[in-house]
Design an enzyme around this catalytic site. Sequence first.
Site, PDB file in Angstrom:
ATOM      1  N   ASP A 107      -1.812  -6.757  -4.303  1.00  0.00           N
ATOM      2  CA  ASP A 107      -2.708  -5.658  -3.920  1.00  0.00           C
ATOM      3  C   ASP A 107      -2.614  -4.452  -4.840  1.00  0.00           C
ATOM      4  O   ASP A 107      -3.405  -3.518  -4.716  1.00  0.00           O
ATOM      5  CB  ASP A 107      -2.378  -5.193  -2.499  1.00  0.00           C
ATOM      6  CG  ASP A 107      -1.095  -4.365  -2.459  1.00  0.00           C
ATOM      7  OD1 ASP A 107      -0.060  -4.852  -2.965  1.00  0.00           O
ATOM      8  OD2 ASP A 107      -1.134  -3.225  -1.951  1.00  0.00           O
ATOM      9  N   ASP A 127       2.960 -10.873  -4.346  1.00  0.00           N
ATOM     10  CA  ASP A 127       3.520  -9.528  -4.271  1.00  0.00           C
ATOM     11  C   ASP A 127       4.065  -9.359  -2.853  1.00  0.00           C
ATOM     12  O   ASP A 127       3.819 -10.188  -1.977  1.00  0.00           O
ATOM     13  CB  ASP A 127       2.418  -8.509  -4.577  1.00  0.00           C
ATOM     14  CG  ASP A 127       2.936  -7.076  -4.649  1.00  0.00           C
ATOM     15  OD1 ASP A 127       4.154  -6.897  -4.857  1.00  0.00           O
ATOM     16  OD2 ASP A 127       2.122  -6.155  -4.491  1.00  0.00           O
ATOM     17  N   ASP A 180       4.765  -5.730  -0.919  1.00  0.00           N
ATOM     18  CA  ASP A 180       4.151  -4.618  -0.187  1.00  0.00           C
ATOM     19  C   ASP A 180       2.628  -4.703  -0.242  1.00  0.00           C
ATOM     20  O   ASP A 180       2.031  -4.831  -1.305  1.00  0.00           O
ATOM     21  CB  ASP A 180       4.605  -3.285  -0.786  1.00  0.00           C
ATOM     22  CG  ASP A 180       6.078  -3.024  -0.537  1.00  0.00           C
ATOM     23  OD1 ASP A 180       6.424  -2.560   0.549  1.00  0.00           O
ATOM     24  OD2 ASP A 180       6.880  -3.319  -1.449  1.00  0.00           O
TER      25      ASP A 180
END
Length: 380
Positions: A322, A125, A127
């Site tokens: 996250d 991922d 961000d």
Amino acid sequence: MELKTNHAAPVLTDPAPTISKSRLGIHSSLLPYSQQGAPFSGKYITIPRKKPGKLDDVRSNGWLDAMKSSSPPRKKLNKDFSVEVASDDNDNAYLSWMLKHPSALNFFERITSFARNKKIAVFLDYDGTLSPIVDDPDRALMSDAMRDAVRNVAKYFPTAIISGRNRDKVYKLVGLTELYYAGSHGMDIMGPVTNTDSVNSTDQQGKEVKLFQPAKEFLPMIDEVFRTLVENTKGIKGAKVENHKFCASVHYRNVDEKNWSTIAQRVHDVLKDYPRLRLTHGRKVLEVRPVIEWNKGKAVEFLLESLGLNSRDGVLSIYIGDDRTDEDAFKVLKKKNRGYGILVSPIPKETSAFYSLREPAEVMEFLKALVSWKEQEEAN
């Protein structure tokens, strides 16, 4: 490497997940601990659709509670990364959670022992994983050191960025041509894809690539909704609306909490006219997405198949993320015994990931360790 796949575009379906009556077990060699307890329940805000366009009122406890649950109470600065942490970060609850989802750094030797003699695929991922979580999404920049770490990983392993952002945007932020990119939660995949549903395109260097876009028919609708959301939320201080091409995101990170119900109501009022769109919830963001059977987990499966890495026994996949949307990928790897999901979080969260890392700084440390291990393997 040429991508080949027979993967067909998904069929529109109700957004509510289908629960299989049978549950696949996971080989004991993959398990870093004894997994017990209830399975991950999922945290999407999925709007019930008993009838097209029928929505629950945003002031129901479920919506606002979910918005608050994605909002850790304060921030602190850790080295070069801004990390969201709870004030009781080091309490017993977190330590207990770590027993179930131990550090991927502490269990690195176990991961690599299982990876020996296997092909490794890495999915990341953006961000909160490669870059810090910041108030302004446009300022979520990865460091040069992180970029070097990702570049080195890609030298040895097929590596893909799977983000909720617009694919072109995340491509510019990362700036590495040797990676595969999947934007809009996997609904916009760029690579030399050979697929009847793919379209020809060129990247920023003029290199010919293929795009696989299973939700391309929604482009005009998403663009229309984006413009309406911008207009309807412009009076709410701190609200920011982004067009991620195949989804529209309404950020409320900088909105006063007393106005959260207002911003949710504005989104609700727009969405009620679009029964083919649904609402999901991320980290201080409301996301409007197509009602389509496609997510980050589907994107992982597509890329593995396209890269010829569909073998369960000969391939180990590592997915680091996250966000709640990364749970779809964690579940795919876990249920199908394909590898390890690693959740990046400094606080306890329900997750289907095997391992955890606290912050982007630890992600970078893990990626560097993975490269060092591979270099030593090749030297021996």
